[in-house]
Design a protein around this motif. Structure first.
Motif, PDB file in Angstrom:
ATOM      1  N   THR A  28     178.533  43.649  44.864  1.00  0.00           N
ATOM      2  CA  THR A  28     177.250  43.098  44.424  1.00  0.00           C
ATOM      3  C   THR A  28     176.077  43.998  44.777  1.00  0.00           C
ATOM      4  O   THR A  28     174.966  43.754  44.312  1.00  0.00           O
ATOM      5  N   ASP A  29     176.322  45.037  45.594  1.00  0.00           N
ATOM      6  CA  ASP A  29     175.275  45.951  46.066  1.00  0.00           C
ATOM      7  C   ASP A  29     174.196  45.182  46.821  1.00  0.00           C
ATOM      8  O   ASP A  29     173.008  45.439  46.676  1.00  0.00           O
ATOM      9  N   LYS A  30     174.635  44.215  47.639  1.00  0.00           N
ATOM     10  CA  LYS A  30     173.689  43.401  48.405  1.00  0.00           C
ATOM     11  C   LYS A  30     174.088  43.344  49.866  1.00  0.00           C
ATOM     12  O   LYS A  30     175.257  43.459  50.217  1.00  0.00           O
ATOM     13  N   VAL A  31     173.083  43.155  50.696  1.00  0.00           N
ATOM     14  CA  VAL A  31     173.292  42.945  52.120  1.00  0.00           C
ATOM     15  C   VAL A  31     173.449  41.448  52.331  1.00  0.00           C
ATOM     16  O   VAL A  31     172.683  40.645  51.787  1.00  0.00           O
ATOM     17  N   GLU A  32     174.455  41.072  53.113  1.00  0.00           N
ATOM     18  CA  GLU A  32     174.723  39.655  53.346  1.00  0.00           C
ATOM     19  C   GLU A  32     174.756  39.377  54.843  1.00  0.00           C
ATOM     20  O   GLU A  32     175.270  40.176  55.626  1.00  0.00           O
ATOM     21  N   SER A  33     174.223  38.228  55.210  1.00  0.00           N
ATOM     22  CA  SER A  33     174.287  37.796  56.603  1.00  0.00           C
ATOM     23  C   SER A  33     175.666  37.198  56.863  1.00  0.00           C
ATOM     24  O   SER A  33     176.479  37.062  55.955  1.00  0.00           O
ATOM     25  N   ASN A  34     175.896  36.841  58.091  1.00  0.00           N
ATOM     26  CA  ASN A  34     177.165  36.202  58.440  1.00  0.00           C
ATOM     27  C   ASN A  34     177.106  34.690  58.278  1.00  0.00           C
ATOM     28  O   ASN A  34     178.074  34.002  58.602  1.00  0.00           O
ATOM     29  N   ALA A  35     175.982  34.177  57.783  1.00  0.00           N
ATOM     30  CA  ALA A  35     175.844  32.738  57.539  1.00  0.00           C
ATOM     31  C   ALA A  35     176.731  32.354  56.357  1.00  0.00           C
ATOM     32  O   ALA A  35     177.044  33.185  55.500  1.00  0.00           O
ATOM     33  N   PRO A  36     177.140  31.089  56.299  1.00  0.00           N
ATOM     34  CA  PRO A  36     177.945  30.636  55.156  1.00  0.00           C
ATOM     35  C   PRO A  36     177.216  30.906  53.841  1.00  0.00           C
ATOM     36  O   PRO A  36     176.052  30.553  53.684  1.00  0.00           O
ATOM     37  N   GLN A  37     177.893  31.573  52.940  1.00  0.00           N
ATOM     38  CA  GLN A  37     177.291  31.902  51.650  1.00  0.00           C
ATOM     39  C   GLN A  37     177.241  30.649  50.777  1.00  0.00           C
ATOM     40  O   GLN A  37     177.888  29.658  51.037  1.00  0.00           O
TER      41      GLN A  37
END
Length: 77
Positions: A28-37
């Motif tokens: 997705t070329d995105k930065v994601e946190s470790n929070a539930p998506q």
């Protein structure tokens, strides 16, 4: 953007995301946190993660530019 530049840019993004404890999703070329998506909290934390990574990337790119200018100036003197 040149293909090699895009790879270098994404590598920088991934490196900084990892340093800050976030994940970089190549698909997705995105930065994601470790929070539930797919939750409101997950989306909010992803926005914060993106802001933090983007800010650090800007800072790093400015530092690299300053270093390149100083190196060029010092090599001429």
């Amino acid at each position: 953007m040149d293909f090699n530049a895009k790879i270098a840019f994404n590598n920088l993004k991934m490196e900084i995301a990892n340093e800050l404890g976030y994940n970089y999703n190549n698909i997705t070329d995105k930065v994601e946190s470790n929070a539930p998506q797919d939750t409101i909290m997950g989306h909010a934390k992803n926005i914060l993660a993106g802001e933090q990574v983007g800010g650090q990337m800007s800072k790093k790119l400015v530092e690299l530019g300053e270093k390149a200018l100083l190196d060029k100036y010092n090599s001429q003197n």
